[in-house]
Design an enzyme around this catalytic site. Structure first.
Site, mmCIF file in Angstrom:
data_model
loop_
_atom_site.group_PDB
_atom_site.id
_atom_site.type_symbol
_atom_site.label_atom_id
_atom_site.label_comp_id
_atom_site.label_asym_id
_atom_site.label_seq_id
_atom_site.Cartn_x
_atom_site.Cartn_y
_atom_site.Cartn_z
ATOM 1 N N THR A 12 0.805 -1.229 0.000
ATOM 2 C CA THR A 12 0.000 0.000 0.000
ATOM 3 C C THR A 12 0.837 1.278 0.000
ATOM 4 O OG1 THR A 12 -1.762 -1.137 1.188
ATOM 5 C CG2 THR A 12 -1.702 1.249 1.433
ATOM 6 N N SER A 55 1.298 -8.039 -1.278
ATOM 7 C CA SER A 55 2.138 -9.025 -0.589
ATOM 8 C C SER A 55 1.458 -10.389 -0.465
ATOM 9 C CB SER A 55 2.599 -8.508 0.769
ATOM 10 O OG SER A 55 1.556 -8.524 1.703
ATOM 11 N N THR A 86 1.684 -5.096 4.067
ATOM 12 C CA THR A 86 1.614 -5.535 5.462
ATOM 13 C C THR A 86 1.132 -6.982 5.614
ATOM 14 O OG1 THR A 86 -0.607 -4.605 5.667
ATOM 15 C CG2 THR A 86 1.230 -3.219 6.387
ATOM 16 N N ASP A 87 0.338 -7.462 4.636
ATOM 17 C CA ASP A 87 -0.316 -8.763 4.845
ATOM 18 C C ASP A 87 0.675 -9.900 5.097
ATOM 19 O OD1 ASP A 87 -2.794 -7.624 4.653
ATOM 20 O OD2 ASP A 87 -3.134 -8.202 2.572
HETATM 21 N N1 ASP Z 1 -2.808 -6.044 0.605
HETATM 22 C C1 ASP Z 1 -1.714 -5.141 0.895
HETATM 23 C C2 ASP Z 1 -0.420 -5.925 0.879
HETATM 24 O O1 ASP Z 1 -0.140 -6.621 1.821
HETATM 25 C C3 ASP Z 1 -1.949 -4.476 2.188
HETATM 26 C C4 ASP Z 1 -0.850 -3.536 2.623
HETATM 27 O O2 ASP Z 1 0.065 -3.194 1.926
HETATM 28 O O3 ASP Z 1 -0.927 -3.129 3.755
HETATM 29 O O4 ASP Z 1 0.307 -5.839 -0.066
#
Ligand code: ASP
Length: 242
Positions: A12, A55, A86-87
């Site tokens: 993100t 991710s 983050t995932d």
């Molecule tokens: N779906 C995103 C990822 O993990 C969420 C994020 O970046 O926080 O790539």
């Protein structure tokens, strides 16, 4: 002046308008420094785009490619920052901790719940903290998020909504960032470099035990070509009697 390399893998943090941004390696650093000029005060910032993935799509071969890039570049920088979704950030940080056992300087993962270009975002603070921590004597693979530095192989994503998305229930933070930076005494000492070993066994299964677990499910998994089974048990290691 400190030198920091940012390796971009996606997520993100650098997104614009809800879509993955059309990132180009030659403008990445200038885009970043335009959005966050204060990074220049930390040091000489360079960047490279390795992938631009959500991710959820990261696979073990991406971990190996990222670890190889860190291993190759780290000697020329004070530290490396990895921008990651983050995932699965905690999985990639764990993988790198095991792929890079001979660290003498920091590899700091970060990401954000909201993109850098938004008004209300955690991306600015997380990126500044990550770059700052990457100039310090912290020879670990770690996650910088919401004013904490967590050991990469002990961190977990706990919250999909709060800015404080990560926790580390079984290991206290490596650093707390308040008006100063407080390093914990359990930060590992520097370790001598070792040759890069890219071997990873992906045919491993993780089984979380729960009351009512049908043992035939476990036997069905073991009948497959599984090379390792990790059992997440209750409390101190209890499992239901099969
Ligand atoms: N779906 C995103 C990822 O993990 C969420 C994020 O970046 O926080 O790539």
């Amino acid at each position: 002046m400190a030198r920091v390399l940012i390796l971009h893998t996606g997520g993100t943090l650098m997104m614009r308008g809800g879509d993955p941004s059309p990132l180009a390696p030659d403008v990445y650093t200038s885009d970043l420094l335009t959005e966050l000029p204060v990074l220049r005060k930390i040091g000489d910032i360079e960047s490279r785009i390795l992938f631009n993935l959500d991710s959820a799509d990261m696979q073990p071969h991406h971990w190996v490619e990222l670890a190889a890039a860190v291993h190759e570049n780290l000697p020329r920088y004070d530290g490396v920052v990895v921008v990651h979704g983050t995932d699965t950030m905690a999985y990639t940080a764990s993988a790198l901790a095991f792929l890079l056992p001979g660290l003498d300087r920091p590899v700091v993962f970060t990401g954000a719940q909201r993109p850098l270009v938004e008004v209300r975002t955690d991306a600015r603070a997380n990126l500044v903290d990550a770059c700052h921590l990457a100039t310090m004597k912290i020879p670990e693979v770690a996650i910088a998020f919401s004013s904490q530095l967590l050991r990469g192989c002990r961190a977990v994503k706990l919250d999909a909504w709060a800015m404080a998305a990560f926790g580390s229930p079984s290991c206290r933070p490596l650093a707390e960032l308040g008006i100063g930076v407080e390093l914990a005494p359990h930060v590992l000492p520097a370790r001598a470099a070792v040759p890069f070993d890219p071997r990873i066994e992906p045919r491993v299964f993780l089984l979380r035990t729960f009351p009512g677990l049908d043992p035939s499910v476990l036997f069905a998994i073991l009948a497959q070509d599984v090379r390792g089974l990790v059992i997440e048990a209750f409390g101190a290691g209890n499992v239901p009697r099969l």
